[in-house]
Scaffold this active site. Sequence first.
Site, PDB file in Angstrom:
ATOM      1  N   HIS A  38       0.854  -1.183   0.000  1.00 53.37           N
ATOM      2  CA  HIS A  38       0.000   0.000   0.000  1.00 53.37           C
ATOM      3  C   HIS A  38       0.893   1.237   0.000  1.00 53.37           C
ATOM      4  O   HIS A  38       1.869   1.309   0.753  1.00 53.37           O
ATOM      5  CB  HIS A  38      -0.926  -0.002   1.210  1.00 53.37           C
ATOM      6  CG  HIS A  38      -1.972   1.062   1.154  1.00 53.37           C
ATOM      7  ND1 HIS A  38      -2.828   1.207   0.086  1.00 53.37           N
ATOM      8  CD2 HIS A  38      -2.286   2.058   2.023  1.00 53.37           C
ATOM      9  CE1 HIS A  38      -3.639   2.221   0.306  1.00 53.37           C
ATOM     10  NE2 HIS A  38      -3.326   2.762   1.466  1.00 53.37           N
ATOM     11  N   HIS A  50      -3.261   9.061   1.098  1.00 51.31           N
ATOM     12  CA  HIS A  50      -3.204   7.857   0.269  1.00 51.31           C
ATOM     13  C   HIS A  50      -4.567   7.591  -0.360  1.00 51.31           C
ATOM     14  O   HIS A  50      -5.574   8.218   0.003  1.00 51.31           O
ATOM     15  CB  HIS A  50      -2.707   6.655   1.071  1.00 51.31           C
ATOM     16  CG  HIS A  50      -3.447   6.420   2.359  1.00 51.31           C
ATOM     17  ND1 HIS A  50      -4.216   5.305   2.590  1.00 51.31           N
ATOM     18  CD2 HIS A  50      -3.533   7.160   3.498  1.00 51.31           C
ATOM     19  CE1 HIS A  50      -4.735   5.352   3.795  1.00 51.31           C
ATOM     20  NE2 HIS A  50      -4.335   6.474   4.379  1.00 51.31           N
ATOM     21  N   CYS A 165      -3.325   2.972  -5.619  1.00 46.70           N
ATOM     22  CA  CYS A 165      -2.597   3.797  -4.658  1.00 46.70           C
ATOM     23  C   CYS A 165      -1.197   4.147  -5.133  1.00 46.70           C
ATOM     24  O   CYS A 165      -0.685   5.241  -4.855  1.00 46.70           O
ATOM     25  CB  CYS A 165      -2.552   3.111  -3.299  1.00 46.70           C
ATOM     26  SG  CYS A 165      -1.767   1.473  -3.293  1.00 46.70           S
TER      27      CYS A 165
END
Length: 236
Positions: A38, A50, A165
């Site tokens: 991530h 994010h 992301c």
Amino acid sequence: MESLLLEKIGLLSNNISRDDLKPGDHIYSWRNAYIYAHHGIYIGDGKVIHFTRGGGLEIGTGTFLDKIIVSSVPNHGGDNNNPCPNCGEQSNLGGIVSSCLDCFLADGDLYLFDYGVSPAIFMTKLRGGVCTTAASDPAEQVISRAKSLLTRNGFGDYHVFENNCEDFAIYCKTSLVVGKSYVLGRSGQANSVSAAACVARMLSPWASNAIRLFSDIGMRNDAVKVSVESLVPRQS
């Protein structure tokens, strides 16, 4: 054990101390035993901006795998019974969000995404999603883009292979998109999946890295810089 060894010699990812973090850094944390990472932009004061899929999912495939993912990764901001004292309860938020560093990491380790690496160094990386040949813009521009997109929640719909992301963080760092239609392209992780399919046919790990290299946004002739205002029209 093998993953830890690869980390130590710098071929898998770049572990970084919190003390060495700087505002404007593109950071990431591996999830599910290195299945995926991530990504986000550190903006200082312990905060990370994010991009998430929503509904408590960092990523989403639209398949049964989503149940495995959501059950194994803590929600950002905790939950209704145990909300984060810094972020509050964020488990149902989607799109672009701001979280504290602890919630972003979700008990994972902290890594720094590298910019401006040489093609030779890029080719040594055994996993996608850890570096790019593209150069980073100055930190103040990176933070400004991230905050602007946060305010507008303006990065479009999340898609694990086309708008994720990592794509968000790379755009904030470089303002690069692909082609006149402002396609963000596939991230390094997504390119790894495509490359793996090709390697299964060609049986060559170096072929996989070559596919990732020539798909990298820093190597593409059709990558252009686009301002936030052009990427996301101002909302009235």
